[in-house]
Design a protein around this motif. Structure first.
Motif, PDB file in Angstrom:
ATOM      1  N   GLY A  53       0.617  -0.874  -0.281  1.00 37.68           N
ATOM      2  CA  GLY A  53      -0.364   0.182   0.578  1.00 37.68           C
ATOM      3  C   GLY A  53       0.933   1.401   0.449  1.00 37.68           C
ATOM      4  O   GLY A  53       0.206   2.468   0.049  1.00 37.68           O
ATOM      5  N   PHE A  54       2.082   1.241  -0.267  1.00 33.98           N
ATOM      6  CA  PHE A  54       3.444   2.780  -0.109  1.00 33.98           C
ATOM      7  C   PHE A  54       3.374   3.018  -1.048  1.00 33.98           C
ATOM      8  O   PHE A  54       2.994   2.500  -2.456  1.00 33.98           O
ATOM      9  CB  PHE A  54       4.249   2.208   0.516  1.00 33.98           C
ATOM     10  CG  PHE A  54       4.718   2.004   1.868  1.00 33.98           C
ATOM     11  CD1 PHE A  54       4.447   2.562   2.726  1.00 33.98           C
ATOM     12  CD2 PHE A  54       4.868   0.685   2.736  1.00 33.98           C
ATOM     13  CE1 PHE A  54       5.112   1.906   4.303  1.00 33.98           C
ATOM     14  CE2 PHE A  54       4.569  -0.239   3.539  1.00 33.98           C
ATOM     15  CZ  PHE A  54       4.988   1.230   4.589  1.00 33.98           C
ATOM     16  N   ARG A  55       2.593   4.370  -1.170  1.00 35.62           N
ATOM     17  CA  ARG A  55       3.534   5.360  -2.388  1.00 35.62           C
ATOM     18  C   ARG A  55       4.040   5.900  -1.846  1.00 35.62           C
ATOM     19  O   ARG A  55       4.717   7.395  -3.237  1.00 35.62           O
ATOM     20  CB  ARG A  55       1.453   6.108  -2.980  1.00 35.62           C
ATOM     21  CG  ARG A  55       0.865   5.043  -2.464  1.00 35.62           C
ATOM     22  CD  ARG A  55       0.968   3.699  -4.169  1.00 35.62           C
ATOM     23  NE  ARG A  55      -0.154   3.174  -4.552  1.00 35.62           N
ATOM     24  CZ  ARG A  55      -0.797   1.909  -4.137  1.00 35.62           C
ATOM     25  NH1 ARG A  55       1.089   1.802  -3.354  1.00 35.62           N
ATOM     26  NH2 ARG A  55      -0.702   1.153  -4.493  1.00 35.62           N
ATOM     27  N   ALA A  56       5.209   6.451  -1.001  1.00 38.53           N
ATOM     28  CA  ALA A  56       6.280   7.479  -0.756  1.00 38.53           C
ATOM     29  C   ALA A  56       7.133   6.557  -0.144  1.00 38.53           C
ATOM     30  O   ALA A  56       6.984   5.917   0.357  1.00 38.53           O
ATOM     31  CB  ALA A  56       5.289   8.664   0.446  1.00 38.53           C
ATOM     32  N   PHE A  57       8.213   6.475  -0.664  1.00 49.43           N
ATOM     33  CA  PHE A  57       9.052   5.903  -0.726  1.00 49.43           C
ATOM     34  C   PHE A  57      10.827   6.561   0.008  1.00 49.43           C
ATOM     35  O   PHE A  57      10.420   8.425  -0.616  1.00 49.43           O
ATOM     36  CB  PHE A  57       9.316   5.805  -1.376  1.00 49.43           C
ATOM     37  CG  PHE A  57       8.515   4.853  -2.327  1.00 49.43           C
ATOM     38  CD1 PHE A  57       8.496   3.073  -2.428  1.00 49.43           C
ATOM     39  CD2 PHE A  57       7.354   5.312  -3.878  1.00 49.43           C
ATOM     40  CE1 PHE A  57       7.290   2.844  -2.500  1.00 49.43           C
ATOM     41  CE2 PHE A  57       6.439   4.394  -3.584  1.00 49.43           C
ATOM     42  CZ  PHE A  57       6.117   2.849  -3.972  1.00 49.43           C
TER      43      PHE A  57
ATOM     44  N   LEU B 118      11.015   4.293 -11.760  1.00 48.07           N
ATOM     45  CA  LEU B 118       9.841   3.090 -10.821  1.00 48.07           C
ATOM     46  C   LEU B 118       8.392   3.479  -9.888  1.00 48.07           C
ATOM     47  O   LEU B 118       7.604   3.289 -10.210  1.00 48.07           O
ATOM     48  CB  LEU B 118      11.277   2.228  -9.454  1.00 48.07           C
ATOM     49  CG  LEU B 118      11.809   1.214 -10.111  1.00 48.07           C
ATOM     50  CD1 LEU B 118      12.316   0.393  -9.211  1.00 48.07           C
ATOM     51  CD2 LEU B 118      11.025  -0.435 -10.997  1.00 48.07           C
ATOM     52  N   VAL B 119       9.137   4.172  -9.486  1.00 51.38           N
ATOM     53  CA  VAL B 119       8.398   5.503  -8.144  1.00 51.38           C
ATOM     54  C   VAL B 119       7.216   5.697  -9.399  1.00 51.38           C
ATOM     55  O   VAL B 119       6.293   6.476  -8.621  1.00 51.38           O
ATOM     56  CB  VAL B 119       8.717   5.584  -7.560  1.00 51.38           C
ATOM     57  CG1 VAL B 119       9.279   4.657  -6.599  1.00 51.38           C
ATOM     58  CG2 VAL B 119       9.443   7.363  -7.927  1.00 51.38           C
ATOM     59  N   GLY B 120       8.282   6.824 -10.403  1.00 50.52           N
ATOM     60  CA  GLY B 120       7.176   7.653 -11.348  1.00 50.52           C
ATOM     61  C   GLY B 120       7.216   8.434 -10.620  1.00 50.52           C
ATOM     62  O   GLY B 120       7.899   9.722  -9.383  1.00 50.52           O
ATOM     63  N   PRO B 121       7.220   9.644 -11.757  1.00 46.88           N
ATOM     64  CA  PRO B 121       7.894  11.403 -12.057  1.00 46.88           C
ATOM     65  C   PRO B 121       6.839  11.625 -10.950  1.00 46.88           C
ATOM     66  O   PRO B 121       8.159  12.862 -10.869  1.00 46.88           O
ATOM     67  CB  PRO B 121       7.121  11.680 -13.410  1.00 46.88           C
ATOM     68  CG  PRO B 121       6.081  10.848 -13.872  1.00 46.88           C
ATOM     69  CD  PRO B 121       6.268   9.652 -13.053  1.00 46.88           C
ATOM     70  N   ASP B 122       5.700  11.266 -10.364  1.00 45.44           N
ATOM     71  CA  ASP B 122       5.050  12.484  -8.908  1.00 45.44           C
ATOM     72  C   ASP B 122       5.119  11.900  -7.723  1.00 45.44           C
ATOM     73  O   ASP B 122       4.850  12.846  -6.709  1.00 45.44           O
ATOM     74  CB  ASP B 122       3.538  13.351  -9.997  1.00 45.44           C
ATOM     75  CG  ASP B 122       3.760  13.647 -10.840  1.00 45.44           C
ATOM     76  OD1 ASP B 122       5.005  14.416 -12.030  1.00 45.44           O
ATOM     77  OD2 ASP B 122       2.368  13.425 -11.918  1.00 45.44           O
ATOM     78  N   ALA B 123       5.809  10.803  -7.774  1.00 46.96           N
ATOM     79  CA  ALA B 123       5.610  10.268  -6.325  1.00 46.96           C
ATOM     80  C   ALA B 123       6.838  10.780  -5.436  1.00 46.96           C
ATOM     81  O   ALA B 123       7.599  11.448  -6.164  1.00 46.96           O
ATOM     82  CB  ALA B 123       5.820   8.932  -7.051  1.00 46.96           C
ATOM     83  N   PHE B 124       6.678  10.479  -4.073  1.00 42.20           N
ATOM     84  CA  PHE B 124       7.355  11.565  -2.960  1.00 42.20           C
ATOM     85  C   PHE B 124       8.459  10.232  -2.953  1.00 42.20           C
ATOM     86  O   PHE B 124       8.754   8.778  -2.961  1.00 42.20           O
ATOM     87  CB  PHE B 124       7.008  11.280  -1.772  1.00 42.20           C
ATOM     88  CG  PHE B 124       7.343  12.201  -0.694  1.00 42.20           C
ATOM     89  CD1 PHE B 124       7.612  13.085  -0.426  1.00 42.20           C
ATOM     90  CD2 PHE B 124       7.928  10.627  -0.527  1.00 42.20           C
ATOM     91  CE1 PHE B 124       8.210  13.601   0.667  1.00 42.20           C
ATOM     92  CE2 PHE B 124       9.194  11.276   0.818  1.00 42.20           C
ATOM     93  CZ  PHE B 124       9.591  12.727   1.112  1.00 42.20           C
ATOM     94  N   LEU B 125      10.349  10.473  -2.990  1.00 49.18           N
ATOM     95  CA  LEU B 125      11.157   9.708  -2.609  1.00 49.18           C
ATOM     96  C   LEU B 125      12.848  11.018  -3.039  1.00 49.18           C
ATOM     97  O   LEU B 125      12.225  11.598  -3.098  1.00 49.18           O
ATOM     98  CB  LEU B 125      11.374   9.405  -4.620  1.00 49.18           C
ATOM     99  CG  LEU B 125      12.745   8.599  -4.645  1.00 49.18           C
ATOM    100  CD1 LEU B 125      12.299   7.282  -3.972  1.00 49.18           C
ATOM    101  CD2 LEU B 125      13.000   8.360  -5.958  1.00 49.18           C
ATOM    102  N   GLY B 126      12.722   9.666  -1.548  1.00 48.20           N
ATOM    103  CA  GLY B 126      13.357  11.116  -0.257  1.00 48.20           C
ATOM    104  C   GLY B 126      14.791   9.919  -0.656  1.00 48.20           C
ATOM    105  O   GLY B 126      14.911   9.053  -1.186  1.00 48.20           O
ATOM    106  N   LEU B 127      16.041  10.320   0.247  1.00 49.89           N
ATOM    107  CA  LEU B 127      16.759   9.911  -0.007  1.00 49.89           C
ATOM    108  C   LEU B 127      17.688  10.379   1.515  1.00 49.89           C
ATOM    109  O   LEU B 127      17.456  10.521   2.079  1.00 49.89           O
ATOM    110  CB  LEU B 127      18.497  10.602  -1.244  1.00 49.89           C
ATOM    111  CG  LEU B 127      17.445  10.585  -2.220  1.00 49.89           C
ATOM    112  CD1 LEU B 127      18.506  11.775  -3.481  1.00 49.89           C
ATOM    113  CD2 LEU B 127      17.379   9.509  -2.894  1.00 49.89           C
ATOM    114  N   ASP B 128      18.103   8.226   1.601  1.00 53.36           N
ATOM    115  CA  ASP B 128      18.683   8.671   3.308  1.00 53.36           C
ATOM    116  C   ASP B 128      20.307   7.474   3.133  1.00 53.36           C
ATOM    117  O   ASP B 128      19.979   6.717   2.643  1.00 53.36           O
ATOM    118  CB  ASP B 128      17.996   7.376   3.967  1.00 53.36           C
ATOM    119  CG  ASP B 128      18.702   7.381   5.142  1.00 53.36           C
ATOM    120  OD1 ASP B 128      19.566   7.811   5.834  1.00 53.36           O
ATOM    121  OD2 ASP B 128      17.646   6.486   6.102  1.00 53.36           O
TER     122      ASP B 128
END
Length: 374
Positions: free
Chosen positions: A157-161, A182-192
């Motif tokens: 169910g996750f949509r933010a990563f 993979l997540v798409g151009p508008d999906a939330f994607l951060g970095l760690d």
């Protein structure tokens, strides 16, 4: 009402292999945790979770059980339950460091306190300031492994990563490009990065990363390099301090150094839910946003995260928190698993139940044994 018994049980659930996380500090594919139960003379009990790993704080179920038996239980038994803050100070005098171990006991104490009042833990902590908290899931690996983890996160169910980086700037940039695809151009994607870069490598990675629009960069350099963290602010991506901030003193140092835009607070790093909320108040007073970070908590730990997040001021509206306990394991320790959808975690998961609002499964609860100093 006084503390009449402290009991523990070790649990070692395997992480779902398709969601196991590997970052610059190593992999988390097993959780050797300790559950804690505090009993009182008033018949009220509370439970908590020592969500500790040797990788993070040098603690696990073995060290936690020993520390509770030899130091914390002798310091707490016979003491009044209220105020819980006084019991936290007693733990500090009895045991150096060990924040995750203290957090498990403190969570049980706060749970018992809230249950004695007949209110949810979020209320006992001074809230709630909100009812629901957005959440995200960590992605790691490359190529087929990255695709597998992303597919499993989507199915949950996750949509933010957030993507684990901190290895090599060039290789990480390629992995980031794949993750964005993979997540798409508008999906939330951060970095760690888990502190994996030096200053120059972190700058190089940011230069390569910006075209993929990362939402944040978490702990780009070593925890003690607050000057390096500050240098990276203002380069187009919010900087999140995680490993740089365990307790209150660390938070004060980050504030003074102007080393971050956001701080990631854990129940475990802070020493318990009460201290986490205190740190959130301090961060908010100085304009720092807060997110709830994770050490792969089980259901008890995830419940504590939700209550603390809902009671914390300054919770970030732009960066989801890491409350993943309902998804990370094939089998949890709760009597009734948390009903979370991968997008939001909220107090509605507990109904009107007081305290944490959850209880260990019967088979787990039957394993509790008294902590002793022998």
């Amino acid at each position: 009402m006084r503390i009449s018994a402290i009991e523990t049980v070790a649990v070692s659930p395997a992480v779902r292999p398709e969601l196991a996380v590997a970052g610059a500090r190593g992999a988390h594919d097993r959780s050797d945790f300790l559950l804690v139960r505090v009993r009182t003379t008033g018949g009220v009990s509370g439970v908590g979770e020592v969500s500790a790993t040797l990788l993070w704080s040098g603690e696990d179920a073995v060290t936690a059980r020993h520390a509770i038996a030899r130091a914390l239980a002798p310091a707490l038994l016979g003491q009044p339950l209220v105020p819980v803050a006084a019991l936290e100070r007693r733990m500090d005098r009895a045991l150096a460091g060990s924040p995750f171990t203290k957090a498990g006991v403190a969570t049980a104490l706060w749970d018992a306190y809230a249950r004695s009042l007949g209110v949810p833990l979020a209320v006992a902590l001074g809230g709630p300031l909100r009812e629901r908290v957005p959440v995200k899931c960590s992605l790691s690996g490359s190529g087929a492994r990255l695709r597998e983890v992303h597919a499993a996160a989507l199915a949950a169910g996750f949509r933010a990563f957030k993507l684990k980086v901190g290895f090599d700037a060039g290789t990480d940039a390629v992995r980031l490009a794949h993750a964005r695809e993979l997540v798409g151009p508008d999906a939330f994607l951060g970095l760690d990065a888990n502190g994996g870069y030096g200053r120059a490598e972190a700058r190089r990675f940011l230069d390569l990363a910006l075209e993929h629009r990362p939402a944040f960069l978490e702990q780009p350099v070593a925890p003690a390099d607050l000057a390096g963290m500050r240098e990276l602010r203002g380069l187009g991506v919010p900087i999140v301090a995680d490993e740089s901030v365990f307790g209150r003193d660390d938070l004060v140092s980050v504030i003074r150094a102007e080393a971050a835009d956001v701080v990631s607070l854990y129940i475990g790093k802070s020493g318990g839910p009460g201290r986490l909320v205190e740190m959130a108040h301090l961060a908010d007073a100085f304009g720092l946003e807060v997110v709830l970070g994770s050490n792969g908590e089980l259901g008890l730990g995830a419940a504590a995260q939700i209550h603390a997040a809902c009671a914390s001021p300054g919770l970030s509206a732009r960066i989801p928190s890491d409350i993943i306990g309902a998804h990370y394991y094939a089998h949890d320790v709760l009597e009734h698993p948390l009903a979370l959808d991968g997008r939001m975690a909220g107090l509605d998961a507990f109904g009107a139940e007081p305290g944490l609002g959850v209880a260990p499964a019967a088979g787990v609860a039957a394993g509790f044994t008294p902590a002793t100093s022998s």
